[in-house]
Design a protein around this motif. Structure first.
Motif, PDB file in Angstrom:
ATOM      1  N   THR A 331       1.891  -2.206   1.965  1.00  0.00           N
ATOM      2  CA  THR A 331       2.263  -0.942   2.612  1.00  0.00           C
ATOM      3  C   THR A 331       3.046  -1.198   3.880  1.00  0.00           C
ATOM      4  N   ALA A 517       4.203   2.270  -7.874  1.00  0.00           N
ATOM      5  CA  ALA A 517       3.191   3.290  -7.580  1.00  0.00           C
ATOM      6  C   ALA A 517       3.221   4.444  -8.556  1.00  0.00           C
ATOM      7  N   ALA A 520       0.688   7.292  -9.002  1.00  0.00           N
ATOM      8  CA  ALA A 520       0.516   8.306  -7.958  1.00  0.00           C
ATOM      9  C   ALA A 520       1.286   9.575  -8.279  1.00  0.00           C
ATOM     10  N   GLY A 529       5.755   7.097  -1.816  1.00  0.00           N
ATOM     11  CA  GLY A 529       4.590   6.323  -1.410  1.00  0.00           C
ATOM     12  C   GLY A 529       4.782   4.849  -1.592  1.00  0.00           C
ATOM     13  N   LYS A 530       3.868   4.109  -1.032  1.00  0.00           N
ATOM     14  CA  LYS A 530       3.942   2.662  -1.129  1.00  0.00           C
ATOM     15  C   LYS A 530       2.530   2.126  -1.304  1.00  0.00           C
ATOM     16  N   THR A 531       2.405   1.219  -2.255  1.00  0.00           N
ATOM     17  CA  THR A 531       1.103   0.614  -2.509  1.00  0.00           C
ATOM     18  C   THR A 531       0.931  -0.613  -1.626  1.00  0.00           C
ATOM     19  N   PHE A 548      -2.904   2.727  -0.645  1.00  0.00           N
ATOM     20  CA  PHE A 548      -1.717   3.493  -1.011  1.00  0.00           C
ATOM     21  C   PHE A 548      -1.475   4.557   0.053  1.00  0.00           C
ATOM     22  N   GLY A 550       0.828   7.820   0.454  1.00  0.00           N
ATOM     23  CA  GLY A 550       1.719   8.711  -0.272  1.00  0.00           C
ATOM     24  C   GLY A 550       1.957   9.982   0.509  1.00  0.00           C
ATOM     25  N   TYR A 562      -3.343   8.709   2.967  1.00  0.00           N
ATOM     26  CA  TYR A 562      -3.438   7.248   3.025  1.00  0.00           C
ATOM     27  C   TYR A 562      -4.836   6.844   2.585  1.00  0.00           C
ATOM     28  N   SER A 577      -3.658  -1.995  -7.420  1.00  0.00           N
ATOM     29  CA  SER A 577      -3.622  -0.864  -6.507  1.00  0.00           C
ATOM     30  C   SER A 577      -3.803   0.454  -7.243  1.00  0.00           C
ATOM     31  N   THR A 581      -3.786   4.537  -6.076  1.00  0.00           N
ATOM     32  CA  THR A 581      -2.729   5.477  -6.450  1.00  0.00           C
ATOM     33  C   THR A 581      -3.274   6.631  -7.258  1.00  0.00           C
ATOM     34  N   CYS A 584      -5.095   8.980  -5.058  1.00  0.00           N
ATOM     35  CA  CYS A 584      -4.151   9.766  -4.277  1.00  0.00           C
ATOM     36  C   CYS A 584      -3.605  10.913  -5.126  1.00  0.00           C
TER      37      CYS A 584
END
Lengths: 646, 395
Positions: A331, A517, A520, A529-531, A548, A550, A562, A577, A581, A584
């Motif tokens: 992340t 991701a 998600a 978003g970012k894992t 994650f 997002g 988050y 992850s 995700t 989320c």
């Protein structure tokens, strides 16, 4: 007179003799002298000790001032739902000194207490005999009013029933018991806040206790002064009851089905870094904060020492979202890329080559795809979470700028969120930030952060570059609803330019749409978003922190979620992850409509899909997770990490 | 006497009945001034009892006039009793009407013994000493009656056997009553002391001081010392008195001194005292003088002392003019009783002697004490009534 003469002639024969006269005169003289002595003594006492005794008289009359408890302020959610309030209650005070003052008070008084307040006779008697000089023993807290009124009705006018009175105090009530327990906190036995807002805003909430006391004025007239208590202030939080409830439900569901060592979820409004919801592991019952029976089976509880129980409680009360630090993992790549772009050391058109590993400072640091990603655009490097690309970017950025941007994004220092127990995380200090450390830091390892730091940093990217101080309270107002202070504009600094921010946002959208991701995704929404997956130390144990971050909707981000899951219990998922995700997605799906963001229809699809050009979608294998160990155990000896953290 | 009768007869005959003379005939030299002083003292006491007790009475009994009202009833009963007694010829007490051998004084003696026995059996204790007999709401204190008994008995015995009083045997004979004193002294040393003084002083007034008196006094002093040494709390009180600095500030004596010391010359004003508000326990009884000082100041205290001086002066002068030894000794006994109580009370509250519980006559709250004192004043009034006029000597 005839009678007495006939009866006792010699009684009257002698009159009053000389002896009698002398004797009586001497006695009268003694009496006069004594009276004179007493009068002299009176003057003596008054002239010599007069002022001292007068003061002593007044000094011992000054009654102990009696405090009047102030009503503690309520805690509300952002829409005015009461999360914590205080209710009037009565404490039973026993005054053994008064009861023991007269012999005859004891039995009737104790009897009345047994009959009408339901106390144990032996216990009361022991209490009274053991505390003969005490006038104030809080025997029962929050006694119900029916018993009190019955006792009052009985004792009214009874001269021999004494030594009990009732003190008004306030009871803290949390109507939703477990809701946002880690944010709200509770009260300890002396009425001060412990944990959460109750602790952080204790001074605001507690108000000013009143005082009632008696004094003597210049005419020595007794005067009673009552200074009324000032009610505590109300907190209007940024917490949204419904969002919080949804998040907690999802977390509980996750813990029940999959399970994890720790889990934390922060839902934030990225436009001002206000916390909409914060959940940390299992919520505890604020009305019974010392009850750990939910956590520990009864059979174990019986054999636990007090110390062990205490440890368990500390663990239960701890707010994972602000107190625990961990390595953020991938992340953080977003932050690195954003920093480099903002510093103009790379451009959005740059490409990077990934061979599956990079040699840095004599260390061979692997990528998550050991066969290499080949040639990547900048966007793709985020989408595929390529370590090699990130190491290259960080090397271009240089350690000074990298460190500067870590600071700009609020890492290595407390965010200043209005909750107690926040950690600051641990960064590698600039002097130790060598080639290798810079390389590993670029993808979020070898330094520690807190959840709220990451959330605040992401918020600043999402909202176009303004770093806001994360906060839970938006307004403090008096009991009469007049606002004392507001915390709406908590902008601290500019982190990156707006153009950088919009590039990153789009890259993150693609990460969800088509990158690492994808779980998600929520149908009908554009989510970015970012894992992140980080291996915990020691590396051999293969324990992971997955996360994650997002946000949605992409065009006008309204909410940032988050999630950090520490050691997923399911071994098959532990390095993936996807639990984060998926969680989320399930949260987003429910809170977005609640926040007025509805799927499809009114979504403005202005994302530049041209960005996808040049990406060979066939390359992307969703089952090859980015979370493969990218830093091999042999990569960095632990000592070096420890040295870095000095 | 014959002359005066004749004169009266003549006046009636002449129809010029002198009203003044008639009153004079009925009242004799009845001491109205003594009656007035007693009335003033009782009124003073009544006011002070209300002032000192309304707070604690309200606190413990929710009835602020409780003690005031009770004292009022006591005076309403005791006052008329005093008047009645003042018209009963004191020689009646010596008339042997029981089996021709025993008189009222003997009867009173027996009654005292019975009362003391009763107090031993069913008595109620106050502060560790058994002194009371509860009769309904009234707490009756037999030791007060014993004082009157001692006065009458000693006066009667001494005047009857005045010839023998010069001899040790004669003196010793009247000690037949002493056991009562010892029984009382065990529970209440100061009352025992008053009884002892009565028992010694009345014969001495007749005989003058003799060697055997000194011997008895010596024995009594040793006995008193023994009493003090073998009774923890009495010894403690004496030691306290020697070291006033070490005294517990919560003690009655110290709190009493605070009251006296804070009064100054004119006091805080009637009802304005602070020490009665829970600091001095039962201040309307033995400690009442301290609040007189606190509220009315030294001036008020001196006025009260002067009232006592006047009272005792009247009794003293009646004793000197009594028509016979018996009457004179009754007055002397009452004089000793009142004087001793006033002196002991004042000296205790001003810290001049160790603490002991003696009420201030007519001022302190207490039914038995007040009624007995009023009765004694009634007897003195009767003695005054029979004072022979000049030229009207009794032979």
């Amino acid at each position: 007179m005839k009678m007495n003469r006939s009866d006792e002639g010699n009684l009257t024969r002698r009159g009053v003799t000389r002896n009698m006269k002398i004797g009586l005169t001497i006695m009268f003289g003694i009496f006069v002298l004594t009276c004179g002595l007493v009068i002299v003594r009176l003057f003596d006492i008054n002239s010599e000790k007069g002022s001292e005794y007068s003061k002593a008289v007044l000094a011992q009359r000054s009654y102990r001032p009696r405090t009047i408890q102030a009503k503690r302020g309520s805690i509300l959610d952002r829409n005015g739902i009461i999360l914590a309030r205080s209710e009037k209650q009565y404490n039973v005070i026993i005054d053994p000194r008064q009861i023991l003052e007269r012999d005859y008070l004891m039995d009737p008084s104790v009897e009345a207490m047994v009959d009408y307040l339901g106390y144990d006779e032996d216990e009361i008697r022991t209490l009274i005999y053991n505390n003969p000089n005490s006038s104030y023993i809080v025997y029962e807290k929050n006694a119900d009013y029916s018993r009190i009124s019955e006792y009052n009705r009985y004792s009214n006018g009874k001269q021999r029933v004494a030594g009990v009175w009732f003190e008004e105090s306030f009871n803290r009530i949390y109507p939703y018991s477990t809701l946002a327990s880690h944010v709200i906190g509770f009260l300890n036995s002396d009425g001060n806040g412990s944990y959460g807002l109750e602790q952080y805003y204790n001074d605001e909430l507690s108000g000013v206790p009143g005082l009632s006391y008696t004094y003597f004025d210049s005419d020595l007239k007794q005067r009673k002064i009552v200074n009324d208590a000032v009610e505590g202030n109300e907190l209007v939080t940024t917490i949204d009851y419904n969002v919080e409830r949804i998040v907690e439900e999802k977390v509980a569901e996750f813990l029940d089905t999959t399970g994890a060592k720790n889990i934390g979820v922060i839902v934030m409004d990225p436009n001002d870094a206000s916390i909409l919801a914060m959940a940390s592991n299992r919520e505890y019952n604020l009305n019974e904060p010392r009850d750990i029976s939910e956590l520990v089976p009864a059979s174990e509880l019986m054999f636990m020492s007090e110390d062990e129980k205490l440890q368990k409680r500390y663990q239960m009360w701890k707010n994972y979202c602000i107190s625990d630090t961990y390595e953020p993992g991938s992340t953080f790549k977003t932050i690195t890329v954003a920093s480099a772009l903002d510093e103009n050391v790379i451009s959005t058109e740059d490409t990077f080559n990934c061979a599956g590993y990079t040699e840095v400072g004599g260390w061979r640091i692997g990528c998550n795809n050991k066969y290499g990603h080949g040639t990547l655009t900048l966007t793709q490097s985020l989408m595929k979470s390529c370590n090699c690309a990130l190491m290259e970017i960080a090397a271009k950025l240089g350690k000074d700028s990298f460190y500067k941007y870590q600071g700009k994004f609020g890492f290595g220092a407390k965010t200043g969120i209005d909750l107690p127990g926040e950690s600051s995380g641990i960064l590698i200090p600039l002097r130790n930030l060598n080639e290798t450390e810079l390389a590993t830091s670029s993808f979020g390892t070898t330094f520690n952060v807190t959840m709220v730091q990451i959330a605040a940093a992401y918020a600043s990217i999402i909202n176009g570059g303004t770093y806001y101080q994360p906060h839970v309270v938006k307004e403090i107002r008096r009991s009469d609803k007049t606002v004392i202070s507001t915390y709406n504009d908590m902008g601290v600094r500019q982190t990156i330019s707006e153009s950088t921010a919009s590039f990153i946002k789009n890259a993150l959208l693609l990460t969800v749409e088509n990158g690492t991701a994808t779980p998600a995704k929520v149908e009908g929404y554009l989510i970015g978003g970012k894992t992140g997956t980080a291996q915990k130390r020691p590396r051999e144990e293969k324990r992971f922190v997955v996360s994650f971050a997002g946000f949605a909707p992409i065009t006008d981000p309204r909410v940032l979620v988050y999630i950090v899951i520490d050691e997923v219990a399911d071994p098959e998922l532990s390095a993936s992850s996807s639990p984060a995700t998926r969680l989320c997605a399930s949260i987003m799906k429910e809170i977005l409509p609640y926040l007025g963001v509805y799927p499809e229809g009114d979504i403005d699809y202005n994302v530049d899909l041209e960005m996808l050009a040049g990406i060979d979608n066939e390359d992307y294998d969703p089952f090859v997770d980015e979370s493969n160990p990218y830093v091999l155990p042999e990569d960095l000896p632990d000592e070096e990490f420890d040295a870095a953290n000095e | 006497m014959i002359l005066s009768k004749r004169r009266m007869f003549l006046r009636i005959r002449s129809g010029a009945m002198d009203k003044k003379y008639h009153i004079r005939k009925v009242l004799g030299s009845y001491d109205m001034f003594l009656l007035l002083i007693v009335a003033v003292l009782c009124a003073f006491g009544l006011i002070m009892i209300f002032s000192t007790s309304y707070y604690s009475a309200d606190y413990y009994y929710s009835e602020s006039a409780r003690f005031h009202f009770r004292q009022l009833i006591i005076l309403a009963l005791g006052g008329p009793a005093m008047i009645v007694i003042s018209f009963v010829d004191y020689h009646v007490y010596t008339k042997k009407f029981i089996f021709g051998r025993f008189n009222l004084i003997h009867l009173l003696y027996v009654v005292c013994i019975i009362l003391l026995a009763v107090v031993k059996i069913i008595g109620e204790s106050t502060n560790g000493s058994v002194r009371w007999i509860p009769i309904g709401p009234i707490k009756f204190q037999p030791s007060e009656v014993c004082k009157t008994c001692f006065i009458l008995f000693s006066a009667y015995y001494t005047s009857k056997n005045w010839r023998m009083m010069n001899k040790a045997r004669g003196f010793a004979m009247q000690l037949i009553i002493a056991p009562i004193m010892i029984v009382i002294a065990k529970e209440d040393l100061s009352t025992g002391f008053i009884l002892g003084v009565l028992l010694m002083a009345i014969p001495i007034l007749v005989s003058g001081v003799r060697k055997y008196h000194l011997v008895i006094c010596g024995i009594a002093a040793v006995g008193l010392l023994g009493f003090l040494l073998f009774s923890d709390y009495r010894l403690e009180r004496v030691l306290d008195w020697f070291n006033p600095e070490k005294m517990d500030t919560a003690s009655q004596t110290v709190q009493g001194l605070y009251a006296i010391g804070s009064g100054d010359l004119f006091g805080k004003g009637l009802g304005e005292g602070l020490q009665k508000l829970g600091k001095i326990q039962e201040v309307h009884t033995d400690m009442i003088f301290t609040v007189v000082c606190e509220e009315l100041g030294i001036i008020g205290a001196v006025v009260l002392i002067c009232l006592f001086l006047a009272l005792l002066w009247k009794i003293y002068s009646i004793a000197l003019r009594a028509r016979d030894t018996f009457g004179g000794l009754i007055c002397a006994g009452v004089f000793i009783h009142i004087a001793l109580q006033v002196m002991i009370n004042l000296c205790v509250v001003t810290g001049l002697i160790p603490s002991t519980g003696i009420p201030l006559p007519f001022i302190s709250y207490g039914g038995s004490s007040t009624v007995v004192l009023l009765g004694e004043i009634g007897m003195v009034l009767n003695v005054s009534k029979q004072i022979p006029r000049e030229g009207e000597g009794d032979e």
